[in-house]
Structures are given as structure tokens and as C-alpha cells.
Design an enzyme around this catalytic site. Structure first.
Site, short mmCIF file in Angstrom:
data_model
loop_
_atom_site.label_atom_id
_atom_site.label_comp_id
_atom_site.label_asym_id
_atom_site.label_seq_id
_atom_site.Cartn_x
_atom_site.Cartn_y
_atom_site.Cartn_z
N HIS A 72 5.97 -0.33 -2.67
CA HIS A 72 5.59 0.43 -3.86
C HIS A 72 5.61 1.94 -3.65
O HIS A 72 5.05 2.68 -4.45
CB HIS A 72 4.20 -0.02 -4.34
CG HIS A 72 4.18 -1.45 -4.78
ND1 HIS A 72 3.03 -2.19 -4.88
CD2 HIS A 72 5.19 -2.28 -5.15
CE1 HIS A 72 3.34 -3.42 -5.30
NE2 HIS A 72 4.64 -3.49 -5.46
N CYS A 88 11.54 14.38 -7.88
CA CYS A 88 11.82 15.23 -9.04
C CYS A 88 12.35 14.37 -10.19
O CYS A 88 13.25 13.54 -10.00
CB CYS A 88 12.86 16.30 -8.65
SG CYS A 88 13.30 17.33 -10.05
N CYS A 117 15.03 22.60 -8.29
CA CYS A 117 15.53 22.82 -9.65
C CYS A 117 14.44 23.16 -10.64
O CYS A 117 14.71 23.39 -11.82
CB CYS A 117 16.29 21.57 -10.12
SG CYS A 117 15.23 20.22 -10.60
N PRO A 162 -11.36 -12.15 2.07
CA PRO A 162 -12.71 -12.71 1.89
C PRO A 162 -12.92 -13.36 0.53
O PRO A 162 -13.85 -14.15 0.36
CB PRO A 162 -13.63 -11.49 2.05
CG PRO A 162 -12.77 -10.29 1.91
CD PRO A 162 -11.35 -10.69 2.17
N CYS A 190 16.25 16.17 -10.79
CA CYS A 190 17.35 16.02 -9.82
C CYS A 190 17.16 14.81 -8.89
O CYS A 190 18.07 14.46 -8.14
CB CYS A 190 17.53 17.30 -9.00
SG CYS A 190 16.23 17.59 -7.79
N GLY A 226 -5.15 -9.25 2.54
CA GLY A 226 -5.80 -8.30 1.64
C GLY A 226 -5.04 -8.01 0.37
O GLY A 226 -5.02 -6.88 -0.09
N ASN A 261 0.83 -1.21 0.00
CA ASN A 261 0.00 0.00 0.00
C ASN A 261 0.86 1.25 0.00
O ASN A 261 1.96 1.28 0.56
CB ASN A 261 -0.93 0.00 1.21
CG ASN A 261 -1.93 -1.12 1.14
OD1 ASN A 261 -2.09 -1.72 0.08
ND2 ASN A 261 -2.57 -1.42 2.23
N VAL A 262 0.30 2.28 -0.60
CA VAL A 262 1.01 3.54 -0.73
C VAL A 262 0.31 4.62 0.10
O VAL A 262 0.66 5.79 0.02
CB VAL A 262 1.09 3.97 -2.21
CG1 VAL A 262 1.86 2.95 -3.03
CG2 VAL A 262 -0.31 4.15 -2.81
#
Ligand code: NAD
Ligand code: ZN
Length: 247
Positions: free
Chosen positions: A125, A133, A156, A220, A136, A193, A108-109
Site C-alpha cells: 500500500h 506529484c 514542476c 489476538p 508529473c 496483525g 503497512n505504510v
């Protein structure tokens, strides 16, 4: 589980195994955050403007149309900003205080494990609240909702992108080493999950099994992992995990 109903014997047995574990490895996927209101990719609300995630979360999509990709991320950031950790996230943070070693690896993020109090989860992830960036390479935290589109680097002026591993990109070497190490040397592995189709995360259950761990899946719905794990608990993560925390 209905209120007042007895905790299934299987859950008690797994809680006891966890209490006796020396090295617990936990993998979570989008399913653990579904009960917090974060849509999964493969669930009913996985679509945005009729695009599938696989069409937007790629370097090619960003090169072709960074505005479209940022608009999708801005929408997802807006959804996640309103979401709080649920009892499943909380239980894992608590579980870590009850065993000698708990390595938490997440696909998960959304950053919800950290909000729940888990220290140092391995975010395979990346994290939707970080930007990088494209010129840079600087990575920084960015919680703006909405984010100005297109966002630019303070240092930058280069174009920023989400600090996320997209389909077709390689995972960070150190993150991979920690993830594989956690599952190879675990005595118990919990796979929670995840649809088990995104590599290399999907191979961790099998790795732990071959190395002799007792592998528990919590989902599930049926997944390709079901055939190889020791036991599947076909329940929502938030319903079962609080019962697996050693007393
Ligand atoms: P996925 O969307 O492919 O699968 C989610 C799985 O969770 C399904 O198998 C589903 O049956 C299960 N599930 C649904 N509700 C559940 C619940 N309450 N308790 C337990 N399981 C439940 O997600 P994935 O396997 O994590 O892979 C998709 C990719 O999408 C990952 O790379 C991840 O980075 C990304 N993603 C992340 C988020 C997030 O950060 N919350 C959300 C969507 C997608
Ligand atoms: Zn820069």
C-alpha cells in the site's frame, strides 16, 4: 507470556517448521505496528476528528479537500515519526537470515520493517514517507514533520500527494505479482496483525492454504482468516514472534 513461563509446545513446533521451511511468506498488517504505538484503523484510536480512515484515504476525498487529507497524513506522520520497531519487527528481520527464502509483504505504510533491518519488504500500500506529484508523477522521499500544507513538487510545482494506495485505487502490478507469487509458492505462510478485510491482501492466506502451505495466523482478535488457517496464535505479535525465530 509471563516471565519464566515455559514456551508453549505449539510455538516450539512452529519454530521447527520455520527452521525447515524452504520458502516462507509473511504478511503483516497494522497489528504488528500497534505495539510500536502506531494506531490501527479498526482499533479504538482509529478515528481522527471523527473521520474514519475510509472517508479520508480515497482519491475522492483528496480531490474534494486536499488540505483536510494532508492534515490527516501530517498528523499520522507525526505519530509514526516517534515510533520505533518493536520485537515483532526485529524477529522477522532476524528470521530472514535463518531460512533460504523469506518474502515479507506488508500492508503497512509506516516503514518500520525497513528500520528493523528487513531488506526489501514489499509495501503493498505504499509508504507514508514518500510523496508523488499529481502532475508529473515523480515519487520522492519526504520525511518533513510537519510537512507544509499543501506540499508542492520541486520539479514542476504540481500538488504532491502521499505515495499510498488509497481505497478504490489499484495496486501496482509488479507489487501484486510479487505478493501473489510469494504466497502461492510458500511452504509456510505467516499472517500477522491484519483484520483480513482489505483486499487483495486478505486473499493471500486462502491462496497459500489452497496451494498446500501450512498457514499460521497471529492476532489476538478473531478475524475471517481464523476459519481457514492451520493454527491461530491469539497473542500480540511482539510477544510470540521472537520465539518463532529458528535458533
Ligand atoms: P486493521 O487496522 O484493519 O487491523 C489490525 C489487526 O491487527 C486487527 O485484526 C487487530 O486484532 C490486530 N492486532 C492488534 N494488535 C495486535 C498485536 N499486538 N499483534 C497482532 N495483531 C494485532 O489493519 P490492516 O488489516 O493492516 O488493514 C488496514 C489498512 O490500513 C491497510 O491497508 C494498511 O495499509 C493501513 N494501515 C496501516 C498502518 C501502518 O502502516 N502501521 C496503520 C493503520 C492502517
Ligand atoms: Zn511534478
Amino acid at each position: 507470556m509471563p516471565d519464566g513461563a515455559a514456551v508453549p509446545t505449539k510455538w516450539n513446533e512452529i519454530r521447527q517448521r520455520i527452521a525447515d521451511s524452504q520458502r516462507l511468506a509473511v504478511m503483516t498488517g497494522a497489528g504488528i505496528s500497534a505495539e510500536s504505538g502506531v494506531p490501527t484503523f479498526r482499533g479504538a484510536d482509529g478515528l481522527w476528528r471523527n473521520f474514519r480512515a475510509e472517508e479520508l484515504a480515497t482519491p475522492e476525498a483528496f480531490a474534494r479537500d486536499p488540505k483536510l487529507v494532508w492534515e490527516w497524513y501530517d498528523w499520522r506522520r507525526g505519530l509514526i515519526a516517534d515510533c520505533a520497531p518493536n520485537p515483532g519487527h526485529m524477529a522477522l528481520a532476524q528470521m530472514a537470515t535463518k531460512v533460504p527464502v523469506l518474502n515479507l509483504i506488508t500492508q503497512n505504510v509506516d516503514g518500520l520493517h525497513e528500520l528493523a533491518g528487513s531488506t526489501d519488504p514489499v509495501e503493498m500500500h505504499g509508504n507514508i514517507w514518500k510523496v508523488r506529484c499529481t502532475d508529473c508523477g515523480q515519487v520522492s522521499a519526504d520525511r518533513r514533520v510537519p510537512i507544509p500544507i499543501l506540499p508542492r513538487c520541486d520539479g514542476c510545482g504540481g500538488l504532491l500527494r502521499p505515495h499510498i494506495v488509497w481505497f478504490g485505487e489499484s495496486l501496482d502490478e509488479a507489487v501484486l505479482a510479487r505478493s501473489f507469487g510469494a504466497f502461492e509458492y510458500a511452504d509456510i505462510a505467516l499472517i500477522i496483525g491484519t483484520s483480513g478485510v482489505v483486499q487483495p491482501a486478505a486473499s493471500l492466506a486462502g491462496l497459500a492454504k489452497r496451494a498446500g502451505a501450512y498457514v499460521v495466523e497471529i492476532n489476538p482478535d478473531a478475524t475471517p482468516n481464523r476459519a481457514l488457517v492451520d493454527v491461530t496464535l491469539s497473542c500480540a505479535a511482539g510477544a510470540v514472534l521472537p520465539h518463532l525465530v529458528p535458533l
